[in-house]
Design a protein around this motif. Structure first.
Motif, short mmCIF file in Angstrom:
data_model
loop_
_atom_site.label_atom_id
_atom_site.label_comp_id
_atom_site.label_asym_id
_atom_site.label_seq_id
_atom_site.Cartn_x
_atom_site.Cartn_y
_atom_site.Cartn_z
N ARG A 1 37.58 25.15 31.08
CA ARG A 1 36.33 25.76 30.64
C ARG A 1 36.74 26.98 29.84
N HIS B 1 34.24 31.44 39.11
CA HIS B 1 33.26 30.40 38.80
C HIS B 1 33.94 29.12 38.31
N ASP B 2 34.86 29.26 37.36
CA ASP B 2 35.38 28.09 36.66
C ASP B 2 36.36 27.24 37.46
N SER C 1 34.43 25.08 39.84
CA SER C 1 33.65 24.14 39.03
C SER C 1 34.54 22.99 38.53
N ALA D 1 35.45 20.75 41.52
CA ALA D 1 34.32 19.92 41.91
C ALA D 1 34.12 18.77 40.93
N PHE D 2 34.28 19.05 39.64
CA PHE D 2 34.16 17.99 38.62
C PHE D 2 35.20 16.91 38.88
#
Length: 159
Positions: free
Chosen positions: A17, A34-35, A38, A41-42
């Protein structure tokens, strides 16, 4: 102090990201907080295996604070075959590659700026010039080891 070393870094497939940040912990830390989850999880949702270590890639940076903004790619390694599975806002690409100077920082992330200063000093003394792309590979997990035992490989593409 860590020892400066050199190698040719090969391209590593990554999901990442990307965004513009100020070169301050107040701007960088929230991006990682945050990233990285994320991205994890992706990958979990798509059943994509990740390849350690996670990375922070800093582009258009001079590393000395003269350029107050830079591009930060928060990245996680994946297999080359999985790159086609990326979906926005997760991007696919490759980590920087080429002639690389690196050293390993041990300890708190808060003291990384001191290690960067040592890196630039050692590069200058060795007659090398950074090309504006730097990255950090996080060799262990801050949730699993004591802060004093954190290890971060700091890398710079050089001329």
């Amino acid at each position: 102090m860590a020892t400066l070393s050199f190698r040719t870094t090969e391209p590593k497939p990554i999901f990442y990201r990307s965004g513009r940040v100020e070169m301050t912990p107040q701007s960088i830390t929230p991006r990682f907080e945050h990233d990285l989850p994320s991205l994890a999880a992706f990958c979990k949702a798509k059943a994509i295996a990740t390849v350690p270590p996670p990375m922070g890639i800093y582009r258009n940076a001079d590393g000395e604070g003269k350029n107050p903004q830079m591009i930060l790619d928060v990245a996680i390694g994946v297999a080359e075959a999985d790159l086609s599975k990326a979906e926005a806002p997760v991007l696919a690409g490759h980590a920087p590659s080429g002639h690389t100077a690196f050293l390993v920082h041990k300890g708190s992330y808060a003291t990384l700026p001191e290690t960067y200063k040592a890196l630039f000093s050692a590069l200058s003394a060795a007659g090398h010039k950074p090309l504006g792309t730097f990255w950090e590979a996080y060799l262990n997990d801050p949730y699993e080891v004591e802060e004093a035992d954190l290890e971060t490989e700091i890398c710079a593409l050089i001329a």
